[in-house]
Each structure stands twice: as C-alpha cells, then as structure tokens.
Design an enzyme around this catalytic site. Structure first.
Site, PDB file in Angstrom:
ATOM      1  CB  CYS A 275      -0.982  -0.027   1.172  1.00  0.00           C
ATOM      2  SG  CYS A 275      -0.219   0.020   2.809  1.00  0.00           S
TER       3      CYS A 275
ATOM      4  NE  ARG B 101      -4.523   1.462   1.743  1.00  0.00           N
ATOM      5  CZ  ARG B 101      -4.354   2.218   0.669  1.00  0.00           C
ATOM      6  NH1 ARG B 101      -5.226   2.132  -0.320  1.00  0.00           N
ATOM      7  NH2 ARG B 101      -3.347   3.059   0.577  1.00  0.00           N
TER       8      ARG B 101
ATOM      9  CG  ASP C  87      -5.262   5.455   2.656  1.00  0.00           C
ATOM     10  OD1 ASP C  87      -5.257   4.903   3.773  1.00  0.00           O
ATOM     11  OD2 ASP C  87      -4.345   6.169   2.237  1.00  0.00           O
TER      12      ASP C  87
HETATM   13  P1  4NP Z   1      -1.856   2.840   4.057  1.00  0.00           P
HETATM   14  O1  4NP Z   1      -2.454   4.242   4.573  1.00  0.00           O
HETATM   15  O2  4NP Z   1      -1.306   3.083   2.664  1.00  0.00           O
HETATM   16  O3  4NP Z   1      -3.030   1.930   4.031  1.00  0.00           O
HETATM   17  O4  4NP Z   1      -0.780   2.436   5.045  1.00  0.00           O
HETATM   18  C1  4NP Z   1      -1.669   5.400   4.578  1.00  0.00           C
HETATM   19  C2  4NP Z   1      -0.987   5.733   5.728  1.00  0.00           C
HETATM   20  C3  4NP Z   1      -0.212   6.872   5.745  1.00  0.00           C
HETATM   21  C4  4NP Z   1      -0.123   7.670   4.611  1.00  0.00           C
HETATM   22  C5  4NP Z   1      -0.792   7.333   3.451  1.00  0.00           C
HETATM   23  C6  4NP Z   1      -1.572   6.183   3.439  1.00  0.00           C
HETATM   24  N1  4NP Z   1       0.673   8.825   4.646  1.00  0.00           N
HETATM   25  O5  4NP Z   1       0.775   9.506   3.606  1.00  0.00           O
HETATM   26  O6  4NP Z   1       1.283   9.155   5.681  1.00  0.00           O
END
Ligand code: 4NP
Length: 151
Positions: free
Chosen positions: A7, A13, A123
């Site tokens: 992800c 995720r 997300d």
């Molecule tokens: P993930 O969610 O891709 O599901 O881990 C996110 C967590 C943090 C960020 C973006 C997506 N971020 O930009 O910090």
C-alpha cells in the site's frame, strides 16, 4: 510462493493484508512467505496504525510485531506475486521499480474476487474505525480467494 502486499504507508492496509494472508496460509498448512511494504516510506520503522492493530486483534490476529518498510525495485526479484491495494499504489510501484517492473507479477488485490474490475481497497488513514473494519473484510475475502486459487 513469496507474496508481497503493498500500500502507500505500510501502516494501515498492507499490514492487515500481510497478517490476514499469513494467518490463512498457516491455517492451510502452506509453506508460503508473506510480507508487506509501502511505496512512500513516510512511516518506515513504525508498527501498524493503532486502528489496524485494534481491528486485527478483534478478529484474533496480532499484527503488532510488524515494522513498516518502503517498497524497493529489488522486491521484484524476491517475490512471485505483488499485490497492490489500489491503482495509485500500482503507479508508485512502477515508478520505484522502473526497469525491474514486471507486470506479470503485479495484481490489484481486489481483482482476485472482482476480476478485471480494478477496484481499490480504500485508504482508511483519514477516517474512523468503521473504515478499518470494511478494509479488513475486503482484504479477508481476497485472501480467501488467493488461498483457493494457488494452494
Ligand atoms: P496505508 O495508509 O497506505 O493503508 O498504510 C496510509 C498511511 C499513511 C499515509 C498514506 C496512506 N501517509 O501519507 O502518511
């Protein structure tokens, strides 16, 4: 089989996807290696998001020992299958991997249950807890399909 779940942050995720698939792999008695990574590296070294940990724990999974890392081009040499949680993640994987990008290894996770529809796992990062439960259920269904397909 070596499988990588990817992800953006590797804190919401893909840690759930790693934990869920690893659990199903163990249950099925398969000798697969499951790992996860994120394309943006902003949370390198961190444990999964508290809500991902909480929702996993409510379903009986402990993902607290995972540690966020950034996706690297060399992952194409280590893994047989690379599952992206969403289309923007595929774009980032392409950008990071450059000449090492191998489209035959990359698939959107949800295409395992909705072939060709290119659906994203949303997300949950900006939202409250129910979003994490929805994400858990989507990922769990896809992981069940992966086991059935490749076992
Ligand atoms: P993930 O969610 O891709 O599901 O881990 C996110 C967590 C943090 C960020 C973006 C997506 N971020 O930009 O910090």
């Amino acid at each position: 089989m070596n499988i990588l779940m990817v992800c953006l942050g590797n804190i919401c995720r893909s840690p759930l996807a790693e934990g869920i698939l690893q659990h199903r792999v163990n249950q099925a008695g398969l000798n697969w290696r499951v790992d996860s990574a994120g394309t943006n590296g902003y949370h390198t070294g961190e444990a999964p998001h508290q809500l991902s940990q909480k929702v996993a724990k409510a379903r009986g999974l402990d993902i607290s020992g995972q540690c966020s890392r950034r996706f690297i081009a060399a992952d194409f040499e280590k893994y047989d299958k690379i599952y992206a949680m969403a289309r923007d993640v595929v774009d980032e994987i392409k950008w990071i991997a450059k000449g090492k990008f191998d489209p035959s290894k990359v698939e959107l996770l949800m295409n395992e249950i909705y072939p060709g529809e290119n659906r994203d796992v949303p997300d949950p990062w900006y939202g409250p807890e129910p979003g994490y439960h929805d994400v858990y259920d989507m990922i769990d269904s896809a992981c069940e399909a992966i086991i059935e397909k490749y076992k």
